[in-house]
Design a protein around this motif. Structure first.
Motif, PDB file in Angstrom:
ATOM      1  N   VAL A   1       0.839  -1.200   0.000  1.00 45.61           N
ATOM      2  CA  VAL A   1       0.000   0.000   0.000  1.00 45.61           C
ATOM      3  C   VAL A   1       0.872   1.248   0.000  1.00 45.61           C
ATOM      4  O   VAL A   1       0.550   2.263  -0.621  1.00 45.61           O
ATOM      5  N   PHE A   2       2.011   1.181   0.663  1.00 47.15           N
ATOM      6  CA  PHE A   2       2.865   2.347   0.849  1.00 47.15           C
ATOM      7  C   PHE A   2       3.960   2.480  -0.203  1.00 47.15           C
ATOM      8  O   PHE A   2       4.522   3.563  -0.365  1.00 47.15           O
ATOM      9  N   ASP A   3       4.256   1.376  -0.930  1.00 47.84           N
ATOM     10  CA  ASP A   3       5.386   1.494  -1.864  1.00 47.84           C
ATOM     11  C   ASP A   3       5.136   0.911  -3.252  1.00 47.84           C
ATOM     12  O   ASP A   3       5.999   1.015  -4.118  1.00 47.84           O
ATOM     13  N   SER A   4       3.977   0.277  -3.476  1.00 51.66           N
ATOM     14  CA  SER A   4       3.728  -0.265  -4.823  1.00 51.66           C
ATOM     15  C   SER A   4       2.228  -0.442  -5.023  1.00 51.66           C
ATOM     16  O   SER A   4       1.461   0.496  -4.800  1.00 51.66           O
ATOM     17  N   THR A   5       1.800  -1.633  -5.437  1.00 46.54           N
ATOM     18  CA  THR A   5       0.364  -1.898  -5.653  1.00 46.54           C
ATOM     19  C   THR A   5      -0.020  -3.161  -4.913  1.00 46.54           C
ATOM     20  O   THR A   5       0.501  -4.243  -5.206  1.00 46.54           O
ATOM     21  N   PRO A   6      -0.931  -3.061  -3.937  1.00 45.46           N
ATOM     22  CA  PRO A   6      -1.327  -4.260  -3.182  1.00 45.46           C
ATOM     23  C   PRO A   6      -2.147  -5.227  -4.025  1.00 45.46           C
ATOM     24  O   PRO A   6      -2.751  -4.843  -5.033  1.00 45.46           O
ATOM     25  N   ARG A   7      -2.181  -6.472  -3.592  1.00 45.64           N
ATOM     26  CA  ARG A   7      -2.911  -7.517  -4.317  1.00 45.64           C
ATOM     27  C   ARG A   7      -4.392  -7.547  -3.946  1.00 45.64           C
ATOM     28  O   ARG A   7      -5.242  -7.781  -4.790  1.00 45.64           O
ATOM     29  N   HIS A   8      -4.689  -7.383  -2.660  1.00 45.00           N
ATOM     30  CA  HIS A   8      -6.064  -7.548  -2.215  1.00 45.00           C
ATOM     31  C   HIS A   8      -6.874  -6.288  -2.526  1.00 45.00           C
ATOM     32  O   HIS A   8      -6.409  -5.169  -2.294  1.00 45.00           O
ATOM     33  N   PRO A   9      -8.115  -6.428  -3.028  1.00 39.64           N
ATOM     34  CA  PRO A   9      -8.913  -5.242  -3.382  1.00 39.64           C
ATOM     35  C   PRO A   9      -9.193  -4.322  -2.202  1.00 39.64           C
ATOM     36  O   PRO A   9      -9.294  -3.106  -2.382  1.00 39.64           O
ATOM     37  N   LEU A  10      -9.315  -4.869  -0.992  1.00 44.98           N
ATOM     38  CA  LEU A  10      -9.549  -4.000   0.156  1.00 44.98           C
ATOM     39  C   LEU A  10      -8.332  -3.132   0.459  1.00 44.98           C
ATOM     40  O   LEU A  10      -8.462  -2.001   0.932  1.00 44.98           O
ATOM     41  N   LEU A  11      -7.145  -3.655   0.170  1.00 43.59           N
ATOM     42  CA  LEU A  11      -5.947  -2.849   0.370  1.00 43.59           C
ATOM     43  C   LEU A  11      -5.740  -1.874  -0.777  1.00 43.59           C
ATOM     44  O   LEU A  11      -5.228  -0.767  -0.570  1.00 43.59           O
ATOM     45  N   ARG A  12      -6.165  -2.247  -1.963  1.00 41.74           N
ATOM     46  CA  ARG A  12      -6.141  -1.268  -3.066  1.00 41.74           C
ATOM     47  C   ARG A  12      -7.114  -0.136  -2.769  1.00 41.74           C
ATOM     48  O   ARG A  12      -6.837   1.029  -3.087  1.00 41.74           O
ATOM     49  N   ARG A  13      -8.242  -0.461  -2.174  1.00 37.42           N
ATOM     50  CA  ARG A  13      -9.212   0.562  -1.788  1.00 37.42           C
ATOM     51  C   ARG A  13      -8.626   1.500  -0.732  1.00 37.42           C
ATOM     52  O   ARG A  13      -8.950   2.691  -0.682  1.00 37.42           O
ATOM     53  N   LEU A  14      -7.775   0.954   0.141  1.00 33.89           N
ATOM     54  CA  LEU A  14      -7.173   1.736   1.217  1.00 33.89           C
ATOM     55  C   LEU A  14      -6.095   2.699   0.720  1.00 33.89           C
ATOM     56  O   LEU A  14      -5.852   3.746   1.334  1.00 33.89           O
ATOM     57  N   GLN A  15      -5.453   2.357  -0.387  1.00 34.36           N
ATOM     58  CA  GLN A  15      -4.273   3.105  -0.832  1.00 34.36           C
ATOM     59  C   GLN A  15      -4.527   4.608  -1.032  1.00 34.36           C
ATOM     60  O   GLN A  15      -3.743   5.431  -0.545  1.00 34.36           O
ATOM     61  N   PRO A  16      -5.610   5.029  -1.704  1.00 35.22           N
ATOM     62  CA  PRO A  16      -5.841   6.481  -1.850  1.00 35.22           C
ATOM     63  C   PRO A  16      -6.030   7.180  -0.504  1.00 35.22           C
ATOM     64  O   PRO A  16      -5.562   8.317  -0.327  1.00 35.22           O
ATOM     65  N   THR A  17      -6.678   6.521   0.437  1.00 36.83           N
ATOM     66  CA  THR A  17      -6.860   7.105   1.768  1.00 36.83           C
ATOM     67  C   THR A  17      -5.519   7.314   2.454  1.00 36.83           C
ATOM     68  O   THR A  17      -5.254   8.375   3.035  1.00 36.83           O
ATOM     69  N   VAL A  18      -4.669   6.313   2.391  1.00 33.38           N
ATOM     70  CA  VAL A  18      -3.335   6.419   2.993  1.00 33.38           C
ATOM     71  C   VAL A  18      -2.580   7.599   2.399  1.00 33.38           C
ATOM     72  O   VAL A  18      -1.938   8.381   3.128  1.00 33.38           O
ATOM     73  N   ARG A  19      -2.699   7.763   1.095  1.00 31.35           N
ATOM     74  CA  ARG A  19      -1.904   8.801   0.429  1.00 31.35           C
ATOM     75  C   ARG A  19      -2.397  10.195   0.743  1.00 31.35           C
ATOM     76  O   ARG A  19      -1.627  11.074   1.131  1.00 31.35           O
ATOM     77  N   HIS A  20      -3.715  10.437   0.601  1.00 29.50           N
ATOM     78  CA  HIS A  20      -4.142  11.820   0.778  1.00 29.50           C
ATOM     79  C   HIS A  20      -4.306  12.206   2.247  1.00 29.50           C
ATOM     80  O   HIS A  20      -4.295  13.390   2.586  1.00 29.50           O
ATOM     81  N   ALA A  21      -4.453  11.210   3.155  1.00 28.63           N
ATOM     82  CA  ALA A  21      -4.529  11.518   4.582  1.00 28.63           C
ATOM     83  C   ALA A  21      -3.168  11.439   5.263  1.00 28.63           C
ATOM     84  O   ALA A  21      -3.056  11.764   6.451  1.00 28.63           O
ATOM     85  N   GLY A  22      -2.155  11.019   4.521  1.00 26.41           N
ATOM     86  CA  GLY A  22      -0.812  10.934   5.084  1.00 26.41           C
ATOM     87  C   GLY A  22      -0.694   9.911   6.202  1.00 26.41           C
ATOM     88  O   GLY A  22       0.035  10.122   7.180  1.00 26.41           O
ATOM     89  N   LEU A  23      -1.401   8.789   6.076  1.00 20.80           N
ATOM     90  CA  LEU A  23      -1.379   7.766   7.119  1.00 20.80           C
ATOM     91  C   LEU A  23      -0.055   7.007   7.100  1.00 20.80           C
ATOM     92  O   LEU A  23       0.567   6.834   6.046  1.00 20.80           O
ATOM     93  N   THR A  24       0.358   6.547   8.265  1.00 17.39           N
ATOM     94  CA  THR A  24       1.589   5.772   8.407  1.00 17.39           C
ATOM     95  C   THR A  24       1.244   4.298   8.621  1.00 17.39           C
ATOM     96  O   THR A  24       0.102   3.962   8.978  1.00 17.39           O
ATOM     97  N   PRO A  25       2.203   3.409   8.470  1.00 18.48           N
ATOM     98  CA  PRO A  25       1.905   1.973   8.651  1.00 18.48           C
ATOM     99  C   PRO A  25       1.600   1.576  10.094  1.00 18.48           C
ATOM    100  O   PRO A  25       0.958   0.550  10.315  1.00 18.48           O
ATOM    101  N   GLU A  26       2.029   2.361  11.079  1.00 19.26           N
ATOM    102  CA  GLU A  26       2.009   1.906  12.468  1.00 19.26           C
ATOM    103  C   GLU A  26       0.637   1.450  12.978  1.00 19.26           C
ATOM    104  O   GLU A  26       0.530   0.355  13.563  1.00 19.26           O
ATOM    105  N   PRO A  27      -0.427   2.230  12.809  1.00 17.26           N
ATOM    106  CA  PRO A  27      -1.707   1.731  13.342  1.00 17.26           C
ATOM    107  C   PRO A  27      -2.188   0.455  12.657  1.00 17.26           C
ATOM    108  O   PRO A  27      -2.778  -0.424  13.305  1.00 17.26           O
ATOM    109  N   PHE A  28      -1.926   0.328  11.375  1.00 20.06           N
ATOM    110  CA  PHE A  28      -2.320  -0.890  10.658  1.00 20.06           C
ATOM    111  C   PHE A  28      -1.503  -2.086  11.144  1.00 20.06           C
ATOM    112  O   PHE A  28      -2.043  -3.187  11.325  1.00 20.06           O
ATOM    113  N   LEU A  29      -0.223  -1.861  11.386  1.00 18.96           N
ATOM    114  CA  LEU A  29       0.632  -2.934  11.896  1.00 18.96           C
ATOM    115  C   LEU A  29       0.191  -3.352  13.300  1.00 18.96           C
ATOM    116  O   LEU A  29       0.295  -4.527  13.660  1.00 18.96           O
ATOM    117  N   GLY A  30      -0.302  -2.378  14.087  1.00 16.78           N
ATOM    118  CA  GLY A  30      -0.803  -2.718  15.415  1.00 16.78           C
ATOM    119  C   GLY A  30      -1.970  -3.686  15.340  1.00 16.78           C
ATOM    120  O   GLY A  30      -2.051  -4.654  16.115  1.00 16.78           O
TER     121      GLY A  30
END
Length: 300
Positions: free
Chosen positions: A92-121
């Motif tokens: 999600v943070f460096d290329s193109t994810p495989r799962h559609p739910l993670l592809r759906r998440l990618q624009p949110t991560v980018r324009h909201a400036g989200l970091t991996p930490e909460p997702f990793l938690g």
């Protein structure tokens, strides 16, 4: 962890998102701006899917495993699936994810400036569920909630551009409370998964044995224990409630819905006389609306 709901069928993305209607709190209600709704549903899709992996609640057929690159022979290995899911999260943070739910998440991560930490938690919490089946102390349970629940509130604040250290602190209290309430509602279901989220030290204090949790209905000791843990959750909700008054507009209504969902669930547990073993006590919509009103008025 969170409510399993019904088994997902058909489209993996749609089936996961449909579970939002079963939660104790509003996920992305209609009154929010569309951009926020889209972002919150993207975050919810991630959180719901990682819980489904951890709970073994993926739809039959192995579609999610295939999307994550896991073979059918290994699709029952939850730790392996979580590893594959984490690898897809990094895409999600460096290329193109495989799962559609993670592809759906990618624009949110980018324009909201989200970091991996909460997702990793959230992923770490589900790994912990595979390895830790009992919690000795209340502090141990709080440490688990720091991974399993608090990241969600932090993501909501980040998505809406309202994160501050004080709001994060209040949000953590609300999210931990909601997680504890969910554990209380799901004592029987969790025991079926060989998990007990009631702290062992509290069980000893109230003379509750594990076998007591497997009964069809709760005895006096179990009810007293559930009432004790519900009081903990209510205190946390009270601690976090000032979060609602710190924001304005439609976000205030959303956060009031989170708090109200917890309060209404606690009232439903109390109305069931703290007997959670026959099934999760659920509040009605009218009770939830009443609690929203109380929360917005700043009453306790």
């Amino acid at each position: 962890m969170t409510e399993a709901g019904t088994a997902r069928t058909g489209d993996p993305e749609r089936g996961t998102l449909d579970k939002a209607a079963d939660e104790n709190f509003p996920v992305a209600p209609f009154f929010l701006p569309k951009a926020w709704r889209d972002d919150l549903m993207a975050v919810y899709g991630f959180a719901r899917l990682v819980d489904d992996i951890g709970d073994g609640d993926l739809a039959p057929g192995g579609a999610d495993a295939r999307l994550l690159g896991v073979s059918p022979e290994e699709a029952e290995d939850r730790l392996l699936l979580l590893d594959a899911f984490e690898a897809d999260l990094h895409r999600v943070f460096d290329s193109t994810p495989r799962h559609p739910l993670l592809r759906r998440l990618q624009p949110t991560v980018r324009h909201a400036g989200l970091t991996p930490e909460p997702f990793l938690g959230l992923i770490a919490a589900n790994r912990q569920d595979q390895l830790v089946k009992r919690y000795e102390t209340y502090d141990d349970l709080l440490a688990y909630c720091e991974l399993s629940a608090n990241p969600v509130g932090r993501l909501v604040l980040s998505v809406t551009g309202t994160s501050t250290p004080e709001r994060v602190r209040r949000s953590d209290a609300v999210c931990t409370a909601l997680q504890i309430v969910e554990h209380l509602q799901d004592v029987a279901e969790d025991l079926g998964r060989d998990r007990i989220y009631l702290p062992a030290e509290d069980m000893k204090r109230f003379h509750v044995q594990e076998a007591d949790l497997a009964a069809a209905t709760a005895g006096a000791s179990v009810r007293a224990l559930v009432a004790y843990e519900a009081e903990h959750a209510l205190n946390l909700l009270n601690e976090g409630t000032p979060l609602v008054g710190s924001v304005h507009g439609r976000l205030k209504l959303l956060l009031a819905g989170f708090v109200a969902g917890g309060r209404a669930a606690i009232r439903a547990i109390a109305a069931a006389e703290y007997d959670v073993l026959p099934g999760p006590p659920k509040p009605g919509k009218l009770q939830l609306l009443r609690e929203v009103g109380v929360t917005l008025r700043g009453e306790g």
